[in-house]
Design an enzyme around this catalytic site. Sequence first.
Site, PDB file in Angstrom:
ATOM      1  N   THR A 189      71.043  57.261   6.845  1.00  0.00           N
ATOM      2  CA  THR A 189      71.885  58.455   6.880  1.00  0.00           C
ATOM      3  C   THR A 189      71.354  59.509   5.928  1.00  0.00           C
ATOM      4  O   THR A 189      70.264  59.352   5.342  1.00  0.00           O
ATOM      5  CB  THR A 189      73.372  58.089   6.644  1.00  0.00           C
ATOM      6  OG1 THR A 189      74.163  59.257   6.900  1.00  0.00           O
ATOM      7  CG2 THR A 189      73.645  57.602   5.232  1.00  0.00           C
ATOM      8  N   ALA A 205      72.240  67.052  13.303  1.00  0.00           N
ATOM      9  CA  ALA A 205      73.085  66.575  14.400  1.00  0.00           C
ATOM     10  C   ALA A 205      72.861  67.425  15.651  1.00  0.00           C
ATOM     11  O   ALA A 205      72.912  66.920  16.778  1.00  0.00           O
ATOM     12  CB  ALA A 205      74.550  66.613  13.980  1.00  0.00           C
ATOM     13  N   GLY A 220      75.613  75.703  15.212  1.00  0.00           N
ATOM     14  CA  GLY A 220      74.860  75.048  14.143  1.00  0.00           C
ATOM     15  C   GLY A 220      73.521  74.545  14.636  1.00  0.00           C
ATOM     16  O   GLY A 220      73.350  74.262  15.828  1.00  0.00           O
ATOM     17  N   TYR A 265      84.802  63.881  12.629  1.00  0.00           N
ATOM     18  CA  TYR A 265      85.817  62.858  12.932  1.00  0.00           C
ATOM     19  C   TYR A 265      86.869  62.728  11.823  1.00  0.00           C
ATOM     20  O   TYR A 265      87.857  62.031  11.997  1.00  0.00           O
ATOM     21  CB  TYR A 265      85.166  61.499  13.234  1.00  0.00           C
ATOM     22  CG  TYR A 265      84.070  61.120  12.281  1.00  0.00           C
ATOM     23  CD1 TYR A 265      84.341  60.477  11.085  1.00  0.00           C
ATOM     24  CD2 TYR A 265      82.745  61.419  12.587  1.00  0.00           C
ATOM     25  CE1 TYR A 265      83.328  60.150  10.202  1.00  0.00           C
ATOM     26  CE2 TYR A 265      81.723  61.100  11.715  1.00  0.00           C
ATOM     27  CZ  TYR A 265      82.021  60.467  10.528  1.00  0.00           C
ATOM     28  OH  TYR A 265      81.022  60.148   9.656  1.00  0.00           O
ATOM     29  N   SER A 302      80.775  52.413   8.436  1.00  0.00           N
ATOM     30  CA  SER A 302      79.851  51.385   8.931  1.00  0.00           C
ATOM     31  C   SER A 302      80.140  49.989   8.366  1.00  0.00           C
ATOM     32  O   SER A 302      80.210  49.025   9.142  1.00  0.00           O
ATOM     33  CB  SER A 302      78.401  51.768   8.642  1.00  0.00           C
ATOM     34  OG  SER A 302      78.121  53.007   9.224  1.00  0.00           O
ATOM     35  N   LEU A 342      81.821  67.363  16.532  1.00  0.00           N
ATOM     36  CA  LEU A 342      81.207  66.129  16.019  1.00  0.00           C
ATOM     37  C   LEU A 342      81.962  65.564  14.815  1.00  0.00           C
ATOM     38  O   LEU A 342      81.794  64.402  14.445  1.00  0.00           O
ATOM     39  CB  LEU A 342      79.739  66.379  15.637  1.00  0.00           C
ATOM     40  CG  LEU A 342      78.718  66.019  16.723  1.00  0.00           C
ATOM     41  CD1 LEU A 342      78.938  66.839  17.969  1.00  0.00           C
ATOM     42  CD2 LEU A 342      77.287  66.189  16.229  1.00  0.00           C
ATOM     43  N   LYS A 383      67.139  60.836   7.284  1.00  0.00           N
ATOM     44  CA  LYS A 383      66.899  60.614   8.716  1.00  0.00           C
ATOM     45  C   LYS A 383      65.515  61.102   9.159  1.00  0.00           C
ATOM     46  O   LYS A 383      64.931  60.547  10.085  1.00  0.00           O
ATOM     47  CB  LYS A 383      67.992  61.284   9.557  1.00  0.00           C
ATOM     48  CG  LYS A 383      69.329  60.541   9.490  1.00  0.00           C
ATOM     49  CD  LYS A 383      70.337  61.146  10.455  1.00  0.00           C
ATOM     50  CE  LYS A 383      71.684  60.448  10.348  1.00  0.00           C
ATOM     51  NZ  LYS A 383      72.657  60.929  11.342  1.00  0.00           N
ATOM     52  N   GLY A 388      84.625  63.622  17.043  1.00  0.00           N
ATOM     53  CA  GLY A 388      83.398  62.832  16.916  1.00  0.00           C
ATOM     54  C   GLY A 388      83.599  61.332  16.758  1.00  0.00           C
ATOM     55  O   GLY A 388      82.615  60.610  16.554  1.00  0.00           O
ATOM     56  N   ASP A 400      72.243  58.441  17.634  1.00  0.00           N
ATOM     57  CA  ASP A 400      73.203  59.557  17.640  1.00  0.00           C
ATOM     58  C   ASP A 400      73.143  60.310  18.976  1.00  0.00           C
ATOM     59  O   ASP A 400      74.182  60.638  19.564  1.00  0.00           O
ATOM     60  CB  ASP A 400      72.895  60.557  16.516  1.00  0.00           C
ATOM     61  CG  ASP A 400      73.302  60.042  15.147  1.00  0.00           C
ATOM     62  OD1 ASP A 400      74.258  59.252  15.066  1.00  0.00           O
ATOM     63  OD2 ASP A 400      72.666  60.453  14.155  1.00  0.00           O
ATOM     64  N   GLY A 419      71.433  72.155  12.646  1.00  0.00           N
ATOM     65  CA  GLY A 419      70.941  71.130  11.717  1.00  0.00           C
ATOM     66  C   GLY A 419      70.532  69.849  12.430  1.00  0.00           C
ATOM     67  O   GLY A 419      70.213  69.872  13.630  1.00  0.00           O
TER      68      GLY A 419
HETATM   69  P1  NAP Z   1      74.041  69.720   8.279  1.00  0.00           P
HETATM   70  O1  NAP Z   1      72.594  69.624   8.627  1.00  0.00           O
HETATM   71  O2  NAP Z   1      74.478  69.778   6.876  1.00  0.00           O
HETATM   72  O3  NAP Z   1      74.720  70.988   9.009  1.00  0.00           O
HETATM   73  C1  NAP Z   1      74.519  71.282  10.327  1.00  0.00           C
HETATM   74  C2  NAP Z   1      74.345  72.791  10.520  1.00  0.00           C
HETATM   75  O4  NAP Z   1      75.617  73.421  10.394  1.00  0.00           O
HETATM   76  C3  NAP Z   1      73.475  73.487   9.505  1.00  0.00           C
HETATM   77  O5  NAP Z   1      72.129  73.303   9.792  1.00  0.00           O
HETATM   78  C4  NAP Z   1      73.952  74.920   9.653  1.00  0.00           C
HETATM   79  O6  NAP Z   1      73.332  75.528  10.771  1.00  0.00           O
HETATM   80  C5  NAP Z   1      75.425  74.754   9.955  1.00  0.00           C
HETATM   81  N1  NAP Z   1      76.245  74.926   8.738  1.00  0.00           N
HETATM   82  C6  NAP Z   1      76.192  74.221   7.589  1.00  0.00           C
HETATM   83  N2  NAP Z   1      77.116  74.643   6.719  1.00  0.00           N
HETATM   84  C7  NAP Z   1      77.777  75.650   7.326  1.00  0.00           C
HETATM   85  C8  NAP Z   1      78.833  76.517   6.936  1.00  0.00           C
HETATM   86  N3  NAP Z   1      79.418  76.398   5.742  1.00  0.00           N
HETATM   87  N4  NAP Z   1      79.239  77.450   7.804  1.00  0.00           N
HETATM   88  C9  NAP Z   1      78.657  77.567   9.022  1.00  0.00           C
HETATM   89  N5  NAP Z   1      77.653  76.774   9.461  1.00  0.00           N
HETATM   90  C10 NAP Z   1      77.226  75.834   8.616  1.00  0.00           C
HETATM   91  O7  NAP Z   1      74.805  68.494   8.918  1.00  0.00           O
HETATM   92  P2  NAP Z   1      74.427  67.489  10.117  1.00  0.00           P
HETATM   93  O8  NAP Z   1      73.829  66.280   9.539  1.00  0.00           O
HETATM   94  O9  NAP Z   1      73.702  68.210  11.200  1.00  0.00           O
HETATM   95  O10 NAP Z   1      75.908  67.085  10.591  1.00  0.00           O
HETATM   96  C11 NAP Z   1      76.769  68.077  11.076  1.00  0.00           C
HETATM   97  C12 NAP Z   1      78.149  67.529  11.372  1.00  0.00           C
HETATM   98  O11 NAP Z   1      78.082  66.528  12.369  1.00  0.00           O
HETATM   99  C13 NAP Z   1      78.832  66.863  10.165  1.00  0.00           C
HETATM  100  O12 NAP Z   1      80.187  67.223  10.182  1.00  0.00           O
HETATM  101  C14 NAP Z   1      78.671  65.395  10.429  1.00  0.00           C
HETATM  102  O13 NAP Z   1      79.702  64.616   9.852  1.00  0.00           O
HETATM  103  C15 NAP Z   1      78.764  65.375  11.939  1.00  0.00           C
HETATM  104  N6  NAP Z   1      78.114  64.208  12.556  1.00  0.00           N
HETATM  105  C16 NAP Z   1      78.888  63.389  13.301  1.00  0.00           C
HETATM  106  C17 NAP Z   1      78.326  62.295  13.935  1.00  0.00           C
HETATM  107  C18 NAP Z   1      79.200  61.394  14.760  1.00  0.00           C
HETATM  108  O14 NAP Z   1      78.796  60.273  15.053  1.00  0.00           O
HETATM  109  N7  NAP Z   1      80.367  61.862  15.161  1.00  0.00           N
HETATM  110  C19 NAP Z   1      76.958  62.027  13.791  1.00  0.00           C
HETATM  111  C20 NAP Z   1      76.165  62.897  13.036  1.00  0.00           C
HETATM  112  C21 NAP Z   1      76.768  63.994  12.413  1.00  0.00           C
HETATM  113  P3  NAP Z   1      72.864  77.060  10.715  1.00  0.00           P
HETATM  114  O15 NAP Z   1      72.086  77.195   9.442  1.00  0.00           O
HETATM  115  O16 NAP Z   1      72.045  77.202  11.947  1.00  0.00           O
HETATM  116  O17 NAP Z   1      74.093  77.899  10.725  1.00  0.00           O
END
Ligand code: NAP
Length: 247
Positions: free
Chosen positions: A62, A131, A127, A208, A17, A206, A66, A229, A103, A129
Amino acid sequence: MRTALGIIGYPLNVTFSPAWFARKFADEGLDHWTYEVFPLTDISALPALLAERSDLLGLNVTIPYKKEVIPYLDELDPVATRIGAVNTIRIMEDGQLIGYNTDGPAFLESLAAMLGPGWQGRALILGSGGAAQAVQDALVQLEIPFDVTSRQTSTDTLTYQMIQERGLGVYRLIINTTPMGMSPHLDEYPDIPFRELGPDYYLYDLIYTPEETHFLKEGRKQGATGQNGLEMLYLQAEKSWQIWTTK
Ligand code: NAP
């Protein structure tokens, strides 16, 4: 006129950013604008930051704030209300704080461009979470039906084991919202039957960094179309900028 922007979160190891907005200010000839990093060890420090910095026009939000930031805001945009998370705050002249989520709309725009007009099919979200909430909202807006795969067992979600046993079936779009494959966990990948993928499948990751995860690499090897992403990341920043400068 307020010309300071920034990002709150903790810990904050952000590089994207500040660099993106520095380029934006240069492109727009806005030499005196700033984009600063505000690591807050607790979200309760937000009012003090705002009181100290009356030059702030807006903030990105972030991990891990959030959701936690919502009680500190005066108003929520309908998209942020639906998603239940805020990644952009607009600070009005009178100090009112309005929360937005860019997002979801960023993912929607990027996904719609990848699929092209008239695409029909069912999506599988990996997943559940933060995102994934933005992804789900975008799919609802695009009228793409979906199911969610989670490591947790629940009546609303599928497990990875179920997907392995039943196969990919009707799913033609698979969206990775987990951190599996993200640096430094480069060799992790979602446990799905990659062998079933082919040219009429779309994979959206997602993540990058790296630009190509194992998930995307395996999918592309099978002929599927893959998207990382990065575009979503750029679009969410652009949409935050629009909120701060045009609303
Ligand atoms: P998060 O809440 O930490 O993880 C998302 C979900 O992934 C968790 O709720 C879990 O779901 C699953 N998970 C976590 N660790 C895992 C593991 N070791 N093995 C399998 N499943 C796992 O993260 P988030 O904030 O949602 O972000 C997720 C991803 O999206 C990140 O890589 C982030 O960088 C990316 N992102 C990208 C953008 C973009 O603009 N491109 C924007 C936002 C986020 P379950 O418990 O249901 O399995």
